[in-house]
Scaffold this motif. Structure first.
Motif, PDB file in Angstrom:
ATOM      1  N   HIS A 147       0.661  -1.196  -0.065  1.00 22.67           N
ATOM      2  CA  HIS A 147      -0.134   0.237  -0.016  1.00 22.67           C
ATOM      3  C   HIS A 147       0.968   1.220   0.022  1.00 22.67           C
ATOM      4  CE1 HIS A 147      -2.697  -3.198   1.529  1.00 22.67           C
ATOM      5  NE2 HIS A 147      -3.613  -2.328   1.008  1.00 22.67           N
ATOM      6  N   SER A 148       2.122   1.251  -0.178  1.00 25.63           N
ATOM      7  CA  SER A 148       3.199   2.283  -0.014  1.00 25.63           C
ATOM      8  C   SER A 148       2.551   3.474  -0.990  1.00 25.63           C
ATOM      9  CB  SER A 148       4.516   1.698   0.036  1.00 25.63           C
ATOM     10  OG  SER A 148       4.728   1.068  -1.342  1.00 25.63           O
ATOM     11  N   PHE A 149       2.494   3.112  -2.257  1.00 27.55           N
ATOM     12  CA  PHE A 149       2.173   4.111  -3.362  1.00 27.55           C
ATOM     13  C   PHE A 149       0.742   4.758  -3.123  1.00 27.55           C
ATOM     14  CE2 PHE A 149       4.808   1.389  -6.327  1.00 27.55           C
ATOM     15  CZ  PHE A 149       6.158   2.014  -5.894  1.00 27.55           C
ATOM     16  N   LEU A 150       0.181   3.783  -2.644  1.00 25.95           N
ATOM     17  CA  LEU A 150      -1.302   4.773  -2.489  1.00 25.95           C
ATOM     18  C   LEU A 150      -1.169   5.519  -0.869  1.00 25.95           C
ATOM     19  CD1 LEU A 150      -3.734   1.718  -2.407  1.00 25.95           C
ATOM     20  CD2 LEU A 150      -3.421   3.278  -4.059  1.00 25.95           C
ATOM     21  N   GLU A 151      -0.365   5.170  -0.108  1.00 26.63           N
ATOM     22  CA  GLU A 151      -0.263   6.180   1.128  1.00 26.63           C
ATOM     23  C   GLU A 151       0.585   7.309   0.932  1.00 26.63           C
ATOM     24  OE1 GLU A 151       1.418   5.688   5.553  1.00 26.63           O
ATOM     25  OE2 GLU A 151       1.134   3.870   4.409  1.00 26.63           O
ATOM     26  N   VAL A 153      10.872  14.273  -9.260  1.00 25.59           N
ATOM     27  CA  VAL A 153      12.154  14.039  -8.937  1.00 25.59           C
ATOM     28  C   VAL A 153      12.482  12.887  -7.926  1.00 25.59           C
ATOM     29  CG1 VAL A 153      12.682  16.196  -9.506  1.00 25.59           C
ATOM     30  CG2 VAL A 153      11.675  15.835  -7.302  1.00 25.59           C
ATOM     31  N   PHE A 154      11.204  12.287  -7.259  1.00 19.70           N
ATOM     32  CA  PHE A 154      11.596  11.447  -6.150  1.00 19.70           C
ATOM     33  C   PHE A 154      11.428   9.995  -6.845  1.00 19.70           C
ATOM     34  CE2 PHE A 154      10.042   8.488  -2.739  1.00 19.70           C
ATOM     35  CZ  PHE A 154      10.605   9.152  -1.828  1.00 19.70           C
ATOM     36  N   LYS A 155      12.439   9.147  -6.113  1.00 18.35           N
ATOM     37  CA  LYS A 155      12.696   7.827  -6.618  1.00 18.35           C
ATOM     38  C   LYS A 155      11.553   6.927  -5.877  1.00 18.35           C
ATOM     39  CE  LYS A 155      16.761   6.230  -7.261  1.00 18.35           C
ATOM     40  NZ  LYS A 155      16.750   6.196  -8.740  1.00 18.35           N
ATOM     41  N   ILE A 156      10.482   6.874  -6.568  1.00 18.55           N
ATOM     42  CA  ILE A 156       9.186   6.106  -5.743  1.00 18.55           C
ATOM     43  C   ILE A 156       9.825   4.411  -5.655  1.00 18.55           C
ATOM     44  CG2 ILE A 156       7.898   7.574  -6.842  1.00 18.55           C
ATOM     45  CD1 ILE A 156       6.994   5.149  -8.759  1.00 18.55           C
ATOM     46  N   GLU A 157      10.763   4.253  -6.131  1.00 19.46           N
ATOM     47  CA  GLU A 157      11.225   2.694  -5.720  1.00 19.46           C
ATOM     48  C   GLU A 157      11.587   2.298  -4.184  1.00 19.46           C
ATOM     49  OE1 GLU A 157      12.562   4.608  -7.996  1.00 19.46           O
ATOM     50  OE2 GLU A 157      12.701   3.796  -9.790  1.00 19.46           O
ATOM     51  N   LEU A 158      11.884   3.581  -3.674  1.00 22.44           N
ATOM     52  CA  LEU A 158      12.221   3.490  -2.240  1.00 22.44           C
ATOM     53  C   LEU A 158      11.204   3.136  -1.304  1.00 22.44           C
ATOM     54  CD1 LEU A 158      14.643   6.385  -2.190  1.00 22.44           C
ATOM     55  CD2 LEU A 158      15.325   3.937  -2.554  1.00 22.44           C
ATOM     56  N   LEU A 159       9.927   3.459  -1.821  1.00 20.60           N
ATOM     57  CA  LEU A 159       8.835   3.651  -0.952  1.00 20.60           C
ATOM     58  C   LEU A 159       8.636   2.354  -0.479  1.00 20.60           C
ATOM     59  CD1 LEU A 159       6.396   6.136  -2.550  1.00 20.60           C
ATOM     60  CD2 LEU A 159       7.832   6.494  -0.489  1.00 20.60           C
ATOM     61  N   PRO A 160       8.487   1.089  -1.122  1.00 28.60           N
ATOM     62  CA  PRO A 160       8.099  -0.237  -0.555  1.00 28.60           C
ATOM     63  C   PRO A 160       9.148  -0.423   0.315  1.00 28.60           C
ATOM     64  CG  PRO A 160       7.845  -0.238  -2.850  1.00 28.60           C
ATOM     65  CD  PRO A 160       8.442   1.050  -2.590  1.00 28.60           C
ATOM     66  N   LEU A 161      10.452  -0.124   0.119  1.00 27.79           N
ATOM     67  CA  LEU A 161      11.721  -0.214   1.116  1.00 27.79           C
ATOM     68  C   LEU A 161      11.565   0.490   2.339  1.00 27.79           C
ATOM     69  CD1 LEU A 161      14.637  -0.078  -1.208  1.00 27.79           C
ATOM     70  CD2 LEU A 161      13.580  -2.125  -0.472  1.00 27.79           C
ATOM     71  N   VAL A 162      10.896   1.729   2.465  1.00 25.29           N
ATOM     72  CA  VAL A 162      10.527   2.324   3.655  1.00 25.29           C
ATOM     73  C   VAL A 162       9.683   1.588   4.392  1.00 25.29           C
ATOM     74  CG1 VAL A 162       9.500   4.373   4.403  1.00 25.29           C
ATOM     75  CG2 VAL A 162      10.901   4.633   2.540  1.00 25.29           C
ATOM     76  N   LYS A 163       8.706   1.154   3.958  1.00 22.06           N
ATOM     77  CA  LYS A 163       7.843   0.134   4.675  1.00 22.06           C
ATOM     78  C   LYS A 163       8.173  -0.938   5.294  1.00 22.06           C
ATOM     79  CE  LYS A 163       4.097   2.755   4.756  1.00 22.06           C
ATOM     80  NZ  LYS A 163       3.081   3.374   5.928  1.00 22.06           N
ATOM     81  N   ILE A 164       9.202  -1.603   4.498  1.00 21.92           N
ATOM     82  CA  ILE A 164       9.771  -2.701   4.943  1.00 21.92           C
ATOM     83  C   ILE A 164      10.676  -2.633   6.169  1.00 21.92           C
ATOM     84  CG2 ILE A 164      11.599  -4.653   4.211  1.00 21.92           C
ATOM     85  CD1 ILE A 164      10.252  -4.698   1.489  1.00 21.92           C
ATOM     86  N   PHE A 165      11.608  -1.461   6.169  1.00 22.54           N
ATOM     87  CA  PHE A 165      12.441  -1.175   7.095  1.00 22.54           C
ATOM     88  C   PHE A 165      11.679  -0.442   8.241  1.00 22.54           C
ATOM     89  CE2 PHE A 165      15.236  -1.644   3.513  1.00 22.54           C
ATOM     90  CZ  PHE A 165      16.189  -2.523   4.047  1.00 22.54           C
ATOM     91  N   ILE A 208      10.748 -10.539   1.087  1.00 20.06           N
ATOM     92  CA  ILE A 208       9.462  -9.358   0.865  1.00 20.06           C
ATOM     93  C   ILE A 208       9.735  -8.163  -0.249  1.00 20.06           C
ATOM     94  CG2 ILE A 208       8.591  -7.572   2.398  1.00 20.06           C
ATOM     95  CD1 ILE A 208       9.367  -9.149   4.878  1.00 20.06           C
ATOM     96  N   SER A 209      10.965  -7.746  -0.294  1.00 26.90           N
ATOM     97  CA  SER A 209      11.428  -6.854  -1.268  1.00 26.90           C
ATOM     98  C   SER A 209      11.150  -7.305  -2.690  1.00 26.90           C
ATOM     99  CB  SER A 209      12.870  -6.688  -1.236  1.00 26.90           C
ATOM    100  OG  SER A 209      13.170  -5.843   0.299  1.00 26.90           O
ATOM    101  N   SER A 210      11.369  -8.606  -3.011  1.00 25.09           N
ATOM    102  CA  SER A 210      11.271  -9.252  -4.547  1.00 25.09           C
ATOM    103  C   SER A 210       9.944  -9.168  -4.797  1.00 25.09           C
ATOM    104  CB  SER A 210      11.823 -10.488  -4.281  1.00 25.09           C
ATOM    105  OG  SER A 210      11.169 -11.237  -3.784  1.00 25.09           O
ATOM    106  N   ILE A 211       8.956  -9.290  -3.640  1.00 23.52           N
ATOM    107  CA  ILE A 211       7.359  -9.354  -4.101  1.00 23.52           C
ATOM    108  C   ILE A 211       6.817  -7.932  -3.885  1.00 23.52           C
ATOM    109  CG2 ILE A 211       5.383 -10.445  -3.378  1.00 23.52           C
ATOM    110  CD1 ILE A 211       7.050 -12.769  -1.986  1.00 23.52           C
ATOM    111  N   SER A 212       7.287  -7.032  -2.990  1.00 23.47           N
ATOM    112  CA  SER A 212       6.621  -5.878  -2.896  1.00 23.47           C
ATOM    113  C   SER A 212       6.585  -4.925  -4.018  1.00 23.47           C
ATOM    114  CB  SER A 212       7.144  -5.253  -1.503  1.00 23.47           C
ATOM    115  OG  SER A 212       8.496  -4.953  -1.824  1.00 23.47           O
TER     116      SER A 212
END
Length: 267
Positions: free
Chosen positions: A93-97, A106-118, A160-164
């Motif tokens: 749900h990271s992109f929705l949130e 300019v923001f690297k949205i690839e980081l958002l799932p990782l933010v939630k994981i960490f 988790i990262s490979s799926i998220s």
């Protein structure tokens, strides 16, 4: 000359991910009176309910199959599952949130799932302490094999990262996917030997259940805390797990890159 800017870029990305994860962790519990206690209370209640039902109600106790009291065997399996389930759900749900960040070019949205994981990892650290506390309270010796918890936690993060990245990219286009994921996780818990042992199955069925990559992590935690087995002794499972994670990453990255240009349009 090129190496230094590249390493600085990696360092900046790691620093940004760390800052966002800590802020996410703080904001998640900032509005509640008991704060972090709620993140620990529900999983602990779940552990106590299963422990009471299976060990006290159904009289499941230490056996040759489990090699330890049921509660220790159970906790060793359920704690990595708590992290997997929570991290994958929130990362999905990271992109929705964080839709306001997704819309920023300019923001690297690839980081958002990782933010939630960490962010979920910070709670997981508390549960690792609880895991060791259970073993100490039962007088069960903790050996040097327990250092493998670090390795299997990293494996969990990679899985988790490979799926998220895949699930996070799909959800904005198919918002009902969150319900689908919830159902999959419910089935996934029971299809993973967390509450039961694969030893009760036939060899053919055991092979099928070992195809579940999370089996490797659950058994790894038990090998570290109970069975006293090094991860390289199960080299076939280790290689299979690595293969599954790499395939997951390849699929997730391909789908994410295809859907990324259209994310801001659907959010």
């Amino acid at each position: 000359m090129r190496k230094e800017p590249y390493m600085k870029r990696i360092k900046d990305i790691c620093s940004l991910t760390k800052s966002l994860a800590i802020n996410d962790f703080k904001s998640k519990y900032a509005g509640s009176y008991f704060g972090l206690l709620w993140a620990l209370l529900m999983p602990l209640v779940t552990i106590m309910v299963y422990w009471f039902v299976f060990e006290k109600g159904l009289k499941v106790s230490a056996s040759a199959d489990l090699n330890a009291p049921f509660v220790l065997w159970f906790v060793s399996g359920i704690i990595p599952w708590f992290y997997f389930s929570e991290a994958l759900t929130t990362a999905t749900h990271s992109f929705l949130e964080y839709n306001y960040l997704v819309k920023k070019v300019v923001f690297k949205i690839e980081l958002l799932p990782l933010v939630k994981i960490f962010s979920a990892f910070l709670v997981h650290l508390f549960f690792i302490v609880i895991l060791f506390s259970f073993f100490i309270s039962y007088g069960y010796p903790i050996s040097f094999f327990a250092v493998q918890i670090v390795y299997y936690t990293i494996c969990n993060i990679l899985l988790i990262s490979s799926i998220s990245w895949l699930t996070a990219a799909i959800t904005p286009f198919f918002k009902d996917f969150s319900y689908v994921l919830s159902i999959i996780l419910q089935f996934g818990m029971w299809l993973t030997p967390i509450l039961w042992s694969v030893d009760v199955l036939s060899p053919h069925m055991i092979f099928l259940f070992k195809l579940n990559p999370f089996y490797y992590i659950v058994e790894g935690f038990r090998d570290s805390m109970i069975n006293k087995i090094w991860f390289y002794e199960k080299y076939k499972l280790t290689l299979y797990f690595a293969f599954v994670v790499m395939v997951n990453f390849a699929i997730s990255i391909k789908v994410f890159r295809k859907l990324k240009p259209h994310l801001s349009d659907v959010l």
